[in-house]
Design an enzyme around this catalytic site. Sequence first.
Site: not given
Length: 523
Positions: A330, A335, A368-370, A417, A437
Site C-alpha cells: 500500500g 496504490c 517496493d513502493g514509496g 496501478g 494479484r
Amino acid sequence: MAAVRDYKTALEFAKSLPRLDGLSVQELMDSKTRGGLTYNDFLVLPGLVDFPSSEVSLQTKLTRNITLNTPFVSSPMDTVTESEMAIFMALLGGIGFIHHNCTPEDQADMVRRVKNYENGFINNPIVISPTTTVGEAKSMKERFGFSGFPVTEDGKRNGKLMGIVTSRDIQFVEDNSLLVQDVMTKNPVTGAQGITLSEGNEILKKIKKGKLLIVDDNGNLVSMLSRTDLMKNQNYPLASKSATTKQLLCGAAIGTIDADKERLRLLVEAGLDVVILDSSQGNSIFQLNMIKWIKETFPDLEIIAGNVATREQAANLIAAGADGLRIGMGSGSICITQEVMACGRPQGTAVYNVCEFANQFGIPCMADGGVQNIGHITKALALGSSTVMMGGMLAGTTESPGEYFYQDGKRLKAYRGMGSIDAMQKTGTKGNASTSRYFSESDSVLVAQGVSGAVVDKGSIKKFIPYLYNGLQHSCQDIGYKSLTLLKENVQSGKVRFEFRTASAQLEGGVHNLHSYEKRLHN
C-alpha cells in the site's frame, strides 16, 4: 564556568562520551516509541569522507544466487516494464521484471527479446535454410529486432554452415520471392569451436564484420558472436549478465493460479533468470504452493516472493523456499490498498522489520513502493534492503510502454496501478494479472486498490539511471562508506546513526522561502 578543553583532546573527549550522537537503527525504528515510519520521517547522519564518490561500489544481491552491479529494479507493471525497459535496466546494471498483464506467449516473446539483445556466445542462434525467401528473412528481421541469420544446409541450428544473411544482403533486394541462397554471403569468416569470448572478440575486431560464426571440425554451426554486443560491452560496463551464457539478465512476474504454471514453462523456455510471484498479499496458501511447485519443477530458477510487510509473512515464504522477498503493501504512489483495505504498513517500518528477520537467513530483500528520490533509495538500503523496485520513478520514461500525449502543454504518459479498474479490465478477468494479484478473479464487482493517472515525460533511463547511480554514490560518500555492504554492516553495528524528523524539520529540509524556482534533477 567550566574550563575550556584543549582542542587537541577533542577526539578523545568525543570517544569518552557515553553514547554516539543520534540514534541507532534499532532505537529509530522502535514502533512502541515512534509508531510506523516512512522515508521522510528520518535522516542518516553524516560520517567521515576520506575517498572520492567514484570509488563507491553499489554491487548488491537480488536473490541468493544473483548479484547486480546496481540496486535498481523496474516494477512488473504494464505501464512500466516490457522488453525495452528490461533491456536497458540490465545494460545499466539493474534488472527489469516484465509484467504479466498479457498473454503468456506475448510475455515469453518479451523475455526472449531481452535474452537475445546482448549475448556473449549465442548458443541458440536463429538460423534459416537456403530455401528461405528474402521476404521471410525481412519479416524475421522485423519480428526479432536484429539481422544476421546463419544459413545451414537443413535450416537447423547444428546443421552444416552454408553462409549468412545480413541486412546489406537483403536491404535493396526488391524481389521478395528470391531464395536467400542466391543473395547470402558465402564462406563467411568463422571461429573454431572452443575459442574463448575474448579470442572471439579479437577476431571480430580484426575482420571488421558484424558476426562471427563458430563451427566444429565438420563445419557444423555451434554458436555465434555479435560485433554490436562487443560495442555494448564497452558502452555498458555494469551490465547485468548471466555468469554462464553472458546474456542479459531478465526477470518476469507471474500469478499464483494453475494457469500460471504453463505461463512459467514458456518463460523458462525463453531463458528467464528469475521470477517474481506477483501478489499484493504474498502470505497465502496459493503462493506457498506455487513456490514448492517451482522448486520441484525448475530447481535452478530463482524465486522472489511477496509482497510482505511483516516478519510473520516473511517466515512462511522463506520456509517454503523463496530466494528473495519483495517488501511493501500500500505504499506505492498509485496504490490505495491501505485506504480501501485498512491493511498495510508504513514502508520504512516494513522494510526494517522484514529485512532484519530475512537477513538472518541470507535472503535478500527488495523495497517496493514509496520511493520518490535518491534519498529514499539510500534510506531503504540503510534499513536493510538489497535492492529497490521502482514504478512511478520510471513511469514516463522513453523506455516505458505506451505513447506520449499532451495535456495543458505538458508531455505525458499514462501510469496506472495494477490494482486499478483500468488494469483489471485490460484483458478477460480470468487470467488477468491484476485480478490475480488482488485475489479478485471470481468477483462480479471489482474493488479497486489502485488508480490510473499520468506522469510527466522523464526522458530516457539511459540518462536517468546513471543520475541515480552517481547520486547514490555521493550519498554513501556523505555517510562515510565505500560500498553498500559496508553501509549495512555499520548500520547493524550501530556505528551509522540516524535522526528522527519532526514535521517542521521535514519542511526545513525541503526548498523553502523562495518566490519561484526550477528543480532540475540532472544536466
